[in-house]
Design a protein around this motif. Structure first.
Motif, PDB file in Angstrom:
ATOM      1  N   SER A  27      -7.482  19.803 -14.878  1.00 27.42           N
ATOM      2  CA  SER A  27      -8.176  20.954 -15.474  1.00 27.42           C
ATOM      3  C   SER A  27      -9.369  21.413 -14.645  1.00 27.42           C
ATOM      4  N   ASP A  28     -10.054  20.466 -13.992  1.00 29.42           N
ATOM      5  CA  ASP A  28     -11.235  20.864 -13.194  1.00 29.42           C
ATOM      6  C   ASP A  28     -11.238  20.268 -11.780  1.00 29.42           C
ATOM      7  N   GLN A  29     -10.126  19.620 -11.395  1.00 31.08           N
ATOM      8  CA  GLN A  29      -9.944  19.073 -10.046  1.00 31.08           C
ATOM      9  C   GLN A  29     -10.965  18.003  -9.661  1.00 31.08           C
ATOM     10  N   THR A  30     -11.587  17.351 -10.640  1.00 32.59           N
ATOM     11  CA  THR A  30     -12.520  16.279 -10.309  1.00 32.59           C
ATOM     12  C   THR A  30     -11.778  14.959 -10.133  1.00 32.59           C
ATOM     13  N   GLN A  31     -12.266  14.154  -9.188  1.00 34.07           N
ATOM     14  CA  GLN A  31     -11.685  12.823  -9.023  1.00 34.07           C
ATOM     15  C   GLN A  31     -12.244  11.907 -10.102  1.00 34.07           C
ATOM     16  N   VAL A  32     -11.344  11.264 -10.851  1.00 38.43           N
ATOM     17  CA  VAL A  32     -11.738  10.432 -11.987  1.00 38.43           C
ATOM     18  C   VAL A  32     -11.769   8.952 -11.598  1.00 38.43           C
ATOM     19  N   PHE A  33     -10.849   8.538 -10.729  1.00 39.53           N
ATOM     20  CA  PHE A  33     -10.813   7.127 -10.327  1.00 39.53           C
ATOM     21  C   PHE A  33     -10.108   6.989  -8.991  1.00 39.53           C
ATOM     22  N   SER A  34     -10.256   5.811  -8.411  1.00 39.30           N
ATOM     23  CA  SER A  34      -9.551   5.454  -7.178  1.00 39.30           C
ATOM     24  C   SER A  34      -9.198   3.975  -7.252  1.00 39.30           C
ATOM     25  N   ILE A  35      -7.967   3.639  -6.921  1.00 35.06           N
ATOM     26  CA  ILE A  35      -7.517   2.246  -6.937  1.00 35.06           C
ATOM     27  C   ILE A  35      -6.984   1.902  -5.542  1.00 35.06           C
ATOM     28  N   PRO A  36      -7.712   1.108  -4.764  1.00 34.61           N
ATOM     29  CA  PRO A  36      -7.188   0.734  -3.437  1.00 34.61           C
ATOM     30  C   PRO A  36      -6.023  -0.244  -3.559  1.00 34.61           C
ATOM     31  N   SER A  43      -7.542  -1.817 -13.909  1.00 30.59           N
ATOM     32  CA  SER A  43      -7.536  -3.147 -13.287  1.00 30.59           C
ATOM     33  C   SER A  43      -6.099  -3.598 -13.032  1.00 30.59           C
ATOM     34  N   VAL A  44      -5.910  -4.359 -11.958  1.00 31.29           N
ATOM     35  CA  VAL A  44      -4.585  -4.868 -11.603  1.00 31.29           C
ATOM     36  C   VAL A  44      -4.249  -6.056 -12.496  1.00 31.29           C
ATOM     37  N   LEU A  45      -3.115  -5.972 -13.178  1.00 30.16           N
ATOM     38  CA  LEU A  45      -2.687  -7.025 -14.095  1.00 30.16           C
ATOM     39  C   LEU A  45      -1.709  -7.997 -13.450  1.00 30.16           C
ATOM     40  N   LYS A  46      -0.889  -7.477 -12.537  1.00 28.85           N
ATOM     41  CA  LYS A  46       0.222  -8.296 -12.039  1.00 28.85           C
ATOM     42  C   LYS A  46       0.769  -7.720 -10.742  1.00 28.85           C
ATOM     43  N   HIS A  47       1.216  -8.606  -9.867  1.00 30.67           N
ATOM     44  CA  HIS A  47       2.023  -8.221  -8.702  1.00 30.67           C
ATOM     45  C   HIS A  47       3.407  -8.826  -8.894  1.00 30.67           C
ATOM     46  N   ILE A  48       4.433  -7.989  -8.816  1.00 29.99           N
ATOM     47  CA  ILE A  48       5.816  -8.465  -8.952  1.00 29.99           C
ATOM     48  C   ILE A  48       6.509  -8.322  -7.595  1.00 29.99           C
ATOM     49  N   LYS A  49       6.914  -9.447  -7.030  1.00 28.21           N
ATOM     50  CA  LYS A  49       7.561  -9.417  -5.726  1.00 28.21           C
ATOM     51  C   LYS A  49       8.976  -9.961  -5.879  1.00 28.21           C
ATOM     52  N   ALA A  50       9.972  -9.065  -5.825  1.00 27.52           N
ATOM     53  CA  ALA A  50      11.358  -9.498  -6.015  1.00 27.52           C
ATOM     54  C   ALA A  50      12.221  -9.210  -4.795  1.00 27.52           C
ATOM     55  N   SER A  51      11.627  -8.608  -3.759  1.00 27.30           N
ATOM     56  CA  SER A  51      12.382  -8.270  -2.556  1.00 27.30           C
ATOM     57  C   SER A  51      11.411  -8.085  -1.405  1.00 27.30           C
ATOM     58  N   GLU A  52      11.925  -8.221  -0.185  1.00 33.38           N
ATOM     59  CA  GLU A  52      11.127  -7.905   1.000  1.00 33.38           C
ATOM     60  C   GLU A  52      11.223  -6.427   1.359  1.00 33.38           C
ATOM     61  N   LYS A  53      12.174  -5.740   0.749  1.00 32.61           N
ATOM     62  CA  LYS A  53      12.421  -4.334   1.069  1.00 32.61           C
ATOM     63  C   LYS A  53      11.677  -3.410   0.100  1.00 32.61           C
ATOM     64  N   SER A  54      11.471  -2.186   0.531  1.00 32.43           N
ATOM     65  CA  SER A  54      10.660  -1.214  -0.221  1.00 32.43           C
ATOM     66  C   SER A  54      11.154  -0.995  -1.645  1.00 32.43           C
TER      67      SER A  54
END
Length: 294
Positions: A86-95, A129-140
């Motif tokens: 609505s106003d193009q403001t940045q609200v958050f950033s998650i690296p 906040s980051v809750l979990k990393h799920i790694k089930a493959s080496e591919k994208s």
């Protein structure tokens, strides 16, 4: 082929490079992004120049609008940026530490982010906040789709679709395509997938194969159902968009440059807007085409 009438009613141009991401907005609005780092808001009701609402470094492969009117923008290697449209403001950033983001999907109160290293990062929408990393493959991770409140399908570049529950447990894994699974969609209880092997596949509620067609000459990048579910659109590296009858996956129309003034390069993404049932396609040719299907 059926007598479906297709009309290209507009071409939106302005991006300076290939367009990789599309997202429906409220009413007649939608959003596009790509290799130029521009995030552009367009209005299907007023097909004039788009409005750049964000500019980021590097390519954007994924966009997702949340229920609060915040557009989640997946940077190439810089994480997620949230822009209030609505106003193009940045609200958050998650690296996200140097990982490309190919897919963003909201699952209940969380956001699932699919990365180029086979990781799914689960983020709490409220706190970011980051809750979990799920790694089930080496591919994208190429595509994420919510099937139900407790079933999430994830398509990978190893050709597998993996089904997780809301507690991140792997319930099922099956080889769906010879290589990358680029897009998933659902209708009724069935799951539909497309991939690098140029095939469209329909999977039943038990994930057994119900139907399969060779859809295009080259990789199929995206598929999208019409708002009424009767039609299925596919977008391909072969520069065409094809319209299929959902029942039986019968081909109805091929939208190409020669006959319909379609795209001149690979078609990367589709959205089918509920506004006037308009189909939008995005391409490596830097353009967006808007199609009316009668």
């Amino acid at each position: 082929m059926s007598t479906l009438q297709i009309e290209r009613i507009d071409t939106f141009s302005g991006h300076r490079g290939p367009v990789y991401a599309l997202e429906n907005g409220v009413d007649s609005l939608f959003y596009s992004a790509g290799s130029d780092g521009w995030v552009v808001q367009w209005n299907l009701a007023k097909p004039d120049l788009g409005k750049v609402i964000a500019q980021v470094d590097g390519s954007v492969y994924a966009l997702k609008l949340d229920s609060e009117g915040i557009l989640w923008i997946g940077h190439n290697y810089q994480g997620i940026q949230g822009i209030r449209v609505s106003d193009q403001t940045q609200v958050f950033s998650i690296p996200t530490s140097g990982l490309s983001i190919f897919s963003i999907e909201f699952v209940g109160s969380t956001a699932w982010l699919g990365h180029n290293d086979g990781m799914v990062t689960v983020v709490d929408v409220a706190t970011k906040s980051v809750l979990k990393h799920i790694k089930a493959s080496e591919k994208s991770v190429r595509t994420i789709l919510v099937l139900s409140a407790n079933r999430i399908a994830v398509g990978y570049s190893d050709g597998f679709i993996r089904i997780f529950d809301a507690d991140y447990q792997l319930l099922k894994a099956f080889q769906a395509h010879e290589s990358s699974v680029f897009s998933l969609a659902k209708r009724g209880g069935d799951l539909y997938s497309v991939g690098k092997d140029a095939r469209i596949k329909q999977w039943g509620t038990d994930y057994s194969l119900v139907n399969e067609v060779v859809g295009h000459i080259y990789a199929i990048h995206d598929l999208h159902f019409s708002p009424n579910g009767h039609w299925l659109a596919t977008a391909s590296m072969d520069k065409t968009v094809k319209i299929w009858e959902t029942d039986g996956l019968k081909l109805c129309k091929v939208l190409d440059a020669t006959r319909h003034g379609g795209h001149k390069n690979s078609v990367n993404k589709l959205i089918w807007s509920s506004f006037d049932d308009l189909l939008v396609s995005a391409s490596d040719d830097k353009n967006l085409s808007v199609w009316k299907i009668h």
